[in-house]
Design an enzyme around this catalytic site. Structure first.
Site, PDB file in Angstrom:
ATOM      1  N   GLU A 221       6.114  -1.918  -0.914  1.00  0.00           N
ATOM      2  CA  GLU A 221       5.560  -1.556   0.389  1.00  0.00           C
ATOM      3  C   GLU A 221       5.863  -0.081   0.633  1.00  0.00           C
ATOM      4  O   GLU A 221       7.032   0.328   0.675  1.00  0.00           O
ATOM      5  CB  GLU A 221       6.192  -2.429   1.484  1.00  0.00           C
ATOM      6  CG  GLU A 221       5.507  -2.328   2.827  1.00  0.00           C
ATOM      7  CD  GLU A 221       4.089  -2.934   2.857  1.00  0.00           C
ATOM      8  OE1 GLU A 221       3.340  -2.561   3.775  1.00  0.00           O
ATOM      9  OE2 GLU A 221       3.727  -3.746   1.983  1.00  0.00           O
ATOM     10  N   GLU A 252      -0.612   6.657   4.586  1.00  0.00           N
ATOM     11  CA  GLU A 252       0.018   6.649   3.267  1.00  0.00           C
ATOM     12  C   GLU A 252      -1.035   6.775   2.165  1.00  0.00           C
ATOM     13  O   GLU A 252      -0.812   7.458   1.164  1.00  0.00           O
ATOM     14  CB  GLU A 252       0.828   5.355   3.096  1.00  0.00           C
ATOM     15  CG  GLU A 252       2.040   5.316   4.028  1.00  0.00           C
ATOM     16  CD  GLU A 252       2.261   3.983   4.719  1.00  0.00           C
ATOM     17  OE1 GLU A 252       2.886   3.990   5.800  1.00  0.00           O
ATOM     18  OE2 GLU A 252       1.809   2.948   4.209  1.00  0.00           O
ATOM     19  N   ASP A 405       4.219  -4.619   7.775  1.00  0.00           N
ATOM     20  CA  ASP A 405       5.063  -5.490   6.952  1.00  0.00           C
ATOM     21  C   ASP A 405       4.651  -6.950   7.118  1.00  0.00           C
ATOM     22  O   ASP A 405       4.603  -7.709   6.150  1.00  0.00           O
ATOM     23  CB  ASP A 405       6.535  -5.312   7.339  1.00  0.00           C
ATOM     24  CG  ASP A 405       6.979  -3.865   7.197  1.00  0.00           C
ATOM     25  OD1 ASP A 405       6.786  -3.312   6.110  1.00  0.00           O
ATOM     26  OD2 ASP A 405       7.489  -3.296   8.169  1.00  0.00           O
TER      27      ASP A 405
END
Length: 421
Positions: A221, A252, A405
């Site tokens: 992750e 990201e 998450d």
């Protein structure tokens, strides 16, 4: 599972900055925070965009002062934090799953963890690592500033997660625990380390991953980063080929492409909802350049991409099944967790995904119109399958922290890895 774990202190960003005696000035991004002033400028920079970000605070004393004020602030809430701990906590909610968490676990975190999360004695420490999460609501104002979306700004002075101290403990615990899945996170926490230490620890990460028994999928992750060299090293220094699966968001993804000269890397930032064709071009490039193929000994075969309005699960054909359910489950989790409801409440969510889009900006692209009766769209490109789903976005989110998450955990829970893998 592993590796970063902490206590998240969640509170209103504007109220904390006011309590610290700071006034709204001009926004300016600082890749590392050295002072309260840096904190105020960087927070304003991201609140003005409605974008999430995470930064390292270099001054230990100042950080501990701010953390104490934040922790004791009326209405401040304490939660399990750290991507690995959050994914572990989410998976542990399924009563038949057992989770091993190797990360710096202090007394407060230990108390917050689910009973199904096991912590090896070597991971326990006397004090907690605190991460401060400054939230703001859509339309919230401070001085001249008005936030276009609800989001959060995270900062910490966290050295034990950054040094990846739990790596060795984790690998030595695997034999006894015998996992079906390994989740890694915390590479972004290395940003506070020197270049030399970063290089050394990345090589150790790769060695540790290669010590994980063959056949156990490893999910990495990613999280908010500012250091292009570190991101480039993660891509090129064998970390990507060593993992099976990646989870990341739009910032990201773009940062990764910029750091490794990928598609659309000249784009400085996304403008509103990220363009689906651009996103899928970058996902395709990652799997084509760094993923499993006949000519490349890489394990990477899966990427779960999440942004506020939609998610995409990209997989190399022949390695995964149940993608439709996995991507849909992740989107459902986004809507229920943000609104803190058991099921999707139609009156509290909105649809922000594009109704039609191009699947690519290369010649391989085709136009897709989303059908509300079959919202998950599938397309294929050179041995890679894409599953797209709109997200029913919570209009008045109760909590945005750990959403990525939770999405990744849910997607993994529903994903079927082919046994020959």
């Amino acid at each position: 599972m592993r590796v970063n774990a902490c206590v998240d202190v969640v509170l209103s960003g504007v109220k904390l900055l006011q309590a610290l005696g700071l006034n709204p000035g001009h926004g300016k991004d600082h890749s590392v925070l050295h002072s309260r002033n840096d904190l105020e400028e960087t927070f304003i920079h991201f609140m003005g965009k409605g974008a999430a970000a995470e930064r390292f605070f270099s001054d230990k004393e100042t950080f501990h002062d701010i953390a104490r004020i934040a922790s004791e602030f009326p209405g401040a809430q304490h939660y399990v934090g750290g991507n690995a701990a959050l994914i572990g906590q989410k998976l542990a909610a399924n009563s038949d799953l057992k989770v091993l968490l190797c990360g710096p676990v202090g007394p407060k975190l230990h108390e917050l963890l689910d009973d199904n999360v096991f912590v090896p004695p070597e991971s326990l420490q006397e004090v907690d690592e605190f991460h401060l999460i400054l939230e703001y609501q859509a339309g919230e104002e401070w001085g001249q500033l008005k936030a276009p979306h609800a989001n959060r700004f995270i900062f910490s002075h966290d050295l034990s997660n950054g040094a990846m101290n739990m790596l060795e403990v984790f690998v030595s615990s695997l034999e006894e625990f015998q996992p079906d899945l390994v989740v890694l996170s915390g590479l972004h926490m290395m940003e506070g380390q020197s270049k030399e230490l970063q290089r050394k620890r990345l090589l150790e990460v790769v060695t540790s991953i290669s010590d994980i028994p063959t056949g156990i999928p490893v999910h990495l992750e990613l999280a908010s980063m500012t250091n292009r060299e570190l991101m480039s090293s993660i891509v090129h220094q064998q970390v990507f080929p060593a993992v099976t699966s990646l989870g990341l968001n739009e910032q990201e993804l773009l940062f990764l492409s910029q750091s490794a000269s990928g598609p659309h890397s000249s784009l400085s930032s996304w403008n509103g909802v990220p363009d689906v064709g651009m996103v899928s071009d970058i996902l395709f490039w990652i799997l084509k350049e760094h993923g499993r193929s006949k000519s490349r000994a890489s394990d990477l075969t899966r990427i779960h991409f999440h942004t506020l309005a939609y998610h995409i699960l990209a997989t190399v054909d022949g390695h995964w099944a149940n993608q439709l359910a996995a991507v849909a489950a992740g989107a459902r989790m986004a809507g229920t967790q943000a609104c803190a409801t058991e099921t999707i409440n139609a009156s509290r969510v909105s649809l922000r995904a594009p109704r039609e889009f191009m699947t690519s900006h290369s010649e391989a692209g085709s136009r897709i119109v989303v059908n509300p009766n079959k919202p998950v769209v599938e397309w294929h490109r050179e041995g890679i399958s894409f599953h797209f789903t709109p997200v029913l976005v919570c209009k008045d989110p109760i909590r945005t922290v750990g959403l990525g998450d939770a999405i990744s955990a849910e997607g993994l829970f529903y994903s079927e890895v082919h046994p020959h893998y």
